[in-house]
Motif scaffolding. Structure first.
Motif, PDB file in Angstrom:
ATOM      1  N   THR A 128      -4.787  -2.865 -12.234  1.00 24.03           N
ATOM      2  CA  THR A 128      -4.280  -2.164 -11.062  1.00 24.03           C
ATOM      3  C   THR A 128      -4.063  -3.133  -9.909  1.00 24.03           C
ATOM      4  O   THR A 128      -4.574  -4.257  -9.910  1.00 24.03           O
ATOM      5  CB  THR A 128      -5.252  -1.064 -10.605  1.00 24.03           C
ATOM      6  OG1 THR A 128      -6.452  -1.683 -10.096  1.00 24.03           O
ATOM      7  CG2 THR A 128      -5.594  -0.118 -11.741  1.00 24.03           C
ATOM      8  N   ASN A 129      -3.306  -2.665  -8.924  1.00 24.51           N
ATOM      9  CA  ASN A 129      -3.096  -3.488  -7.737  1.00 24.51           C
ATOM     10  C   ASN A 129      -4.401  -3.730  -6.982  1.00 24.51           C
ATOM     11  O   ASN A 129      -4.574  -4.769  -6.330  1.00 24.51           O
ATOM     12  CB  ASN A 129      -2.044  -2.861  -6.819  1.00 24.51           C
ATOM     13  CG  ASN A 129      -2.281  -1.384  -6.554  1.00 24.51           C
ATOM     14  OD1 ASN A 129      -3.208  -0.768  -7.083  1.00 24.51           O
ATOM     15  ND2 ASN A 129      -1.431  -0.790  -5.726  1.00 24.51           N
ATOM     16  N   LEU A 130      -5.358  -2.808  -7.092  1.00 29.39           N
ATOM     17  CA  LEU A 130      -6.664  -3.024  -6.482  1.00 29.39           C
ATOM     18  C   LEU A 130      -7.397  -4.174  -7.156  1.00 29.39           C
ATOM     19  O   LEU A 130      -8.021  -5.015  -6.497  1.00 29.39           O
ATOM     20  CB  LEU A 130      -7.515  -1.756  -6.567  1.00 29.39           C
ATOM     21  CG  LEU A 130      -7.166  -0.608  -5.624  1.00 29.39           C
ATOM     22  CD1 LEU A 130      -8.075   0.583  -5.902  1.00 29.39           C
ATOM     23  CD2 LEU A 130      -7.286  -1.026  -4.172  1.00 29.39           C
ATOM     24  N   GLN A 131      -7.336  -4.223  -8.474  1.00 25.76           N
ATOM     25  CA  GLN A 131      -7.971  -5.303  -9.205  1.00 25.76           C
ATOM     26  C   GLN A 131      -7.331  -6.645  -8.864  1.00 25.76           C
ATOM     27  O   GLN A 131      -8.026  -7.656  -8.699  1.00 25.76           O
ATOM     28  CB  GLN A 131      -7.880  -5.046 -10.709  1.00 25.76           C
ATOM     29  CG  GLN A 131      -8.804  -3.938 -11.193  1.00 25.76           C
ATOM     30  CD  GLN A 131      -8.567  -3.642 -12.658  1.00 25.76           C
ATOM     31  OE1 GLN A 131      -7.440  -3.398 -13.079  1.00 25.76           O
ATOM     32  NE2 GLN A 131      -9.626  -3.667 -13.440  1.00 25.76           N
ATOM     33  N   ALA A 132      -6.010  -6.662  -8.772  1.00 25.82           N
ATOM     34  CA  ALA A 132      -5.300  -7.890  -8.431  1.00 25.82           C
ATOM     35  C   ALA A 132      -5.701  -8.375  -7.041  1.00 25.82           C
ATOM     36  O   ALA A 132      -5.880  -9.584  -6.814  1.00 25.82           O
ATOM     37  CB  ALA A 132      -3.791  -7.659  -8.501  1.00 25.82           C
ATOM     38  N   LEU A 133      -5.854  -7.430  -6.109  1.00 25.76           N
ATOM     39  CA  LEU A 133      -6.260  -7.787  -4.757  1.00 25.76           C
ATOM     40  C   LEU A 133      -7.674  -8.358  -4.758  1.00 25.76           C
ATOM     41  O   LEU A 133      -7.963  -9.348  -4.080  1.00 25.76           O
ATOM     42  CB  LEU A 133      -6.184  -6.556  -3.855  1.00 25.76           C
ATOM     43  CG  LEU A 133      -6.563  -6.749  -2.383  1.00 25.76           C
ATOM     44  CD1 LEU A 133      -5.676  -7.791  -1.736  1.00 25.76           C
ATOM     45  CD2 LEU A 133      -6.463  -5.426  -1.633  1.00 25.76           C
ATOM     46  N   GLN A 134      -8.562  -7.745  -5.523  1.00 26.55           N
ATOM     47  CA  GLN A 134      -9.942  -8.227  -5.622  1.00 26.55           C
ATOM     48  C   GLN A 134      -9.998  -9.633  -6.200  1.00 26.55           C
ATOM     49  O   GLN A 134     -10.734 -10.500  -5.707  1.00 26.55           O
ATOM     50  CB  GLN A 134     -10.771  -7.283  -6.480  1.00 26.55           C
ATOM     51  CG  GLN A 134     -12.238  -7.695  -6.604  1.00 26.55           C
ATOM     52  CD  GLN A 134     -12.974  -6.849  -7.614  1.00 26.55           C
ATOM     53  OE1 GLN A 134     -12.389  -6.410  -8.593  1.00 26.55           O
ATOM     54  NE2 GLN A 134     -14.239  -6.603  -7.371  1.00 26.55           N
ATOM     55  N   GLU A 135      -9.210  -9.871  -7.231  1.00 27.57           N
ATOM     56  CA  GLU A 135      -9.202 -11.190  -7.857  1.00 27.57           C
ATOM     57  C   GLU A 135      -8.709 -12.253  -6.888  1.00 27.57           C
ATOM     58  O   GLU A 135      -9.243 -13.368  -6.852  1.00 27.57           O
ATOM     59  CB  GLU A 135      -8.313 -11.156  -9.104  1.00 27.57           C
ATOM     60  CG  GLU A 135      -8.910 -10.357 -10.250  1.00 27.57           C
ATOM     61  CD  GLU A 135      -7.955 -10.204 -11.414  1.00 27.57           C
ATOM     62  OE1 GLU A 135      -6.830 -10.765 -11.338  1.00 27.57           O
ATOM     63  OE2 GLU A 135      -8.316  -9.531 -12.401  1.00 27.57           O
ATOM     64  N   ARG A 136      -7.704 -11.926  -6.093  1.00 31.16           N
ATOM     65  CA  ARG A 136      -7.201 -12.891  -5.110  1.00 31.16           C
ATOM     66  C   ARG A 136      -8.269 -13.209  -4.075  1.00 31.16           C
ATOM     67  O   ARG A 136      -8.434 -14.364  -3.670  1.00 31.16           O
ATOM     68  CB  ARG A 136      -5.947 -12.340  -4.428  1.00 31.16           C
ATOM     69  CG  ARG A 136      -5.393 -13.292  -3.363  1.00 31.16           C
ATOM     70  CD  ARG A 136      -4.162 -12.752  -2.689  1.00 31.16           C
ATOM     71  NE  ARG A 136      -3.732 -13.624  -1.607  1.00 31.16           N
ATOM     72  CZ  ARG A 136      -2.986 -14.716  -1.763  1.00 31.16           C
ATOM     73  NH1 ARG A 136      -2.571 -15.063  -2.980  1.00 31.16           N
ATOM     74  NH2 ARG A 136      -2.641 -15.460  -0.718  1.00 31.16           N
TER      75      ARG A 136
END
Length: 243
Positions: free
Chosen positions: A120-128
């Motif tokens: 998800t876009n939330l996961q991508a944001l967290q990873e960044r």
């Protein structure tokens, strides 16, 4: 002596004009800085129509804030906030602490997108965010988030789009206005409200994406703003506000 006073007068005049220009364009400068920092923190495009800093009172107002998903997640609106009002503790900011007396958020839309790989876009944001923290090393210089005395939430549309499993797509208009949560110290304090929205409005993706440890990006969102908050607000709240 006459020439000296004339030169001093001109110098003072230049300084006064420079100060007036700063006051006149302070909101524009702050808006540009905020957009730049949010892009750096999230890697996403951001648009802010208006940002106003209260110079007589420690407050910030943002109008029509939009965070845009990357092309990997369709390039649609991620978060749409028509209005956000903050009243903050100036002494805490100066001590590198983030203590908000009042945070009023009008959440027009939250759009969670899941790509074909299941991320998800939330996961991508967290990873960044994790990558930035690792790259920057020590977080000792960051401001410490101490809490929000009063949080008032207006919630509009919640949307979930899955490229992996389109059958799980959801779109719900919540319609909550000025829901009040006191003494918010972490994302955990918002879980009862999230659970109520999930149950009352039958929004399944809320519990799956916001309350599980695997996709807890919102828990880290306050920290992403802490580092730059003192820079944006330092030294501007003791001046008279331009009407």
């Amino acid at each position: 002596m006459k020439k000296l006073f004339k030169w001093l007068f001109r110098l003072v005049l230049v300084l006064v004009l420079a100060a007036l220009v700063l006051v006149l364009f302070l909101d524009t400068i702050a808006k540009s800085l905020a957009e730049r920092e949010i892009r750096a923190q999230t890697g996403l495009d951001v648009k802010i129509e208006k940002l106003s800093i209260g110079l007589k009172t420690p407050s910030v107002t943002i109008e029509n804030f939009r965070l845009i998903n990357s092309s990997d997640f369709g390039g649609s609106t991620f978060i749409d906030v028509p209005e956000l009002d903050v009243q903050y503790d100036l002494q805490a900011i100066r001590a590198k602490k983030v203590h908000l007396n009042l945070l009023r958020v009008n959440l027009g839309e939250l759009h969670i997108v899941q790509n074909k790989d299941g991320k998800t876009n939330l996961q991508a944001l967290q990873e960044r965010q994790k990558q930035r923290e690792q790259a920057s090393g020590s977080s000792g210089s960051k401001a410490r988030f101490e809490g929000i005395d009063t949080l008032k939430l207006t919630i509009g549309k919640l949307k979930f789009t899955s490229e992996k499993t389109p059958a799980n797509n959801e779109e719900t208009y919540v319609g909550y206005k000025n829901e009040t949560v006191k003494n918010v110290k972490s994302m955990k304090d918002l879980e009862p409200l999230i659970a109520r929205v999930s149950l009352e409005k039958e929004v399944k993706f809320l519990s799956e994406n916001l309350l599980t440890h695997g996709t807890n990006a919102p828990r880290n969102l306050p920290q992403s703003a802490e580092k730059e908050t003192p820079k944006a607000l330092d030294g501007v709240s003791d001046q008279p506000k331009k009407k």
